[in-house]
Design an enzyme around this catalytic site. Sequence first.
Site, PDB file in Angstrom:
ATOM      1  N   ARG A   1      44.652  24.601  37.103  1.00 42.94           N
ATOM      2  CA  ARG A   1      44.067  23.853  35.978  1.00 42.94           C
ATOM      3  C   ARG A   1      42.552  24.087  35.954  1.00 42.94           C
ATOM      4  NH1 ARG A   1      46.581  19.373  34.137  1.00 42.94           N
ATOM      5  NH2 ARG A   1      45.306  19.757  32.309  1.00 42.94           N
TER       6      ARG A   1
ATOM      7  N   CYS B   1      54.139  19.663  36.187  1.00 43.30           N
ATOM      8  CA  CYS B   1      52.726  19.477  35.826  1.00 43.30           C
ATOM      9  C   CYS B   1      52.053  18.408  36.667  1.00 43.30           C
ATOM     10  CB  CYS B   1      52.610  19.126  34.351  1.00 43.30           C
ATOM     11  SG  CYS B   1      53.567  17.675  33.896  1.00 43.30           S
TER      12      CYS B   1
ATOM     13  N   ASP C   1      59.279  17.704  34.065  1.00 51.36           N
ATOM     14  CA  ASP C   1      58.174  16.758  33.890  1.00 51.36           C
ATOM     15  C   ASP C   1      58.757  15.355  34.010  1.00 51.36           C
ATOM     16  OD1 ASP C   1      55.760  15.536  33.204  1.00 51.36           O
ATOM     17  OD2 ASP C   1      55.893  16.017  31.071  1.00 51.36           O
TER      18      ASP C   1
ATOM     19  N   GLN D   1      47.567  22.530  30.185  1.00 51.71           N
ATOM     20  CA  GLN D   1      48.556  22.578  31.272  1.00 51.71           C
ATOM     21  C   GLN D   1      49.333  23.896  31.207  1.00 51.71           C
ATOM     22  OE1 GLN D   1      49.349  20.089  33.741  1.00 51.71           O
ATOM     23  NE2 GLN D   1      50.427  21.861  34.546  1.00 51.71           N
TER      24      GLN D   1
ATOM     25  N   HIS E   1      50.276  19.647  25.330  1.00 53.50           N
ATOM     26  CA  HIS E   1      49.433  19.647  26.536  1.00 53.50           C
ATOM     27  C   HIS E   1      49.074  21.116  26.828  1.00 53.50           C
ATOM     28  CE1 HIS E   1      47.464  18.307  29.993  1.00 53.50           C
ATOM     29  NE2 HIS E   1      48.476  17.973  30.776  1.00 53.50           N
TER      30      HIS E   1
END
Length: 319
Positions: free
Chosen positions: A305, A277, A236, A144, A141
């Site tokens: 982001r 995230c 996460d 991120q 990812h």
Amino acid sequence: MLNLSRPIIYLSVMQVKHFTDFRSIGKEEILSIIEMAEEFKRRGYPRDLLRGRCIAMIFEKPSTRTRFAFNSAIAKLGGSSINLSTTEMQLSRGEPILDTAKVLSRYVDVIVARLYSHRTMEELAKYSEVPVVNALTDVHHPTQALADVMTIHEHAGDLNAVKLAYVGDGNNVCNSLLQIAGKLGMHMSVASPPAYSVREDILSEVVAWAKTSNAKIEIHEDPGDAVRGADFVYTDVFVSMGSEAERERRMREFIPRYQVNRTLLSYAKPTVKFMHCMPMYRGEEVTPDVADSPLSLVYEQAENRMHTFGALLRYLLGV
Ligand code: CP
Ligand code: NVA
């Protein structure tokens, strides 16, 4: 007059830049994207930067932040986007990714995709003639991680003077954080249950990068060991998209030991900040008294982001 008998000659002058993980991007390029993102945040977006550019956004899994942040950054920079779920595309009826990549390359300037399989992402990039951005796969990812490191930079200033601890599933988010830490020479520690630790191939590559970047990478089983002296503690979800069938087993393996709560944070520096995230599941990977406290940077990460997307598009398109 247009001479229709003359053949069109296509010249490939530059290698297309993709952003599927951090393997093909260097430290200086990463830092320049973060610097540009901070400038967009501080001074606003140049309105014409993406004028006439169209970006395809393909989603095979749900998304709130990535989708809105990308679309918003594109709009602020004067570009346009086409958003489709893969269920609306011929991909869902078996059209090969090769044909999808080659056809979309004729219509758009960048392809942003969130896909289940990282292999499919690599194939998309292999056949695409325009930049491909990984908006999350099962393994990485990276967009991120760009926003996360920007957030750390805003708070700490010196990226090489902080310790980032990641507690939980050794998943896509963790892999990308390890990769960016390895490229930038950061200090990162990870604690996961043994059955959910970081993939060996990803770890060994990051450890190899660390030899030149001077990154310090620690892998632990005990969360207290990972968090000791940390400036930032990150977690996460315990059940990522696509792993729902493992939910019960994961809950048993992760809770309570790997939950980020006040007791675990007591091992960190008194000035510790909490990162995630998102989406967050309060009561699972993090307790509400951490998630909703002044220690939490989650909404700053979410905002960043958008700024990092804008800067990433500028870098990929060379505009
Ligand atoms: N963090 C993140 O990628 O959020 P979304 O799944 O909402 O896009
Ligand atoms: N690891 C999570 C991240 C969500 C943004 C998932 O893959 O579902």
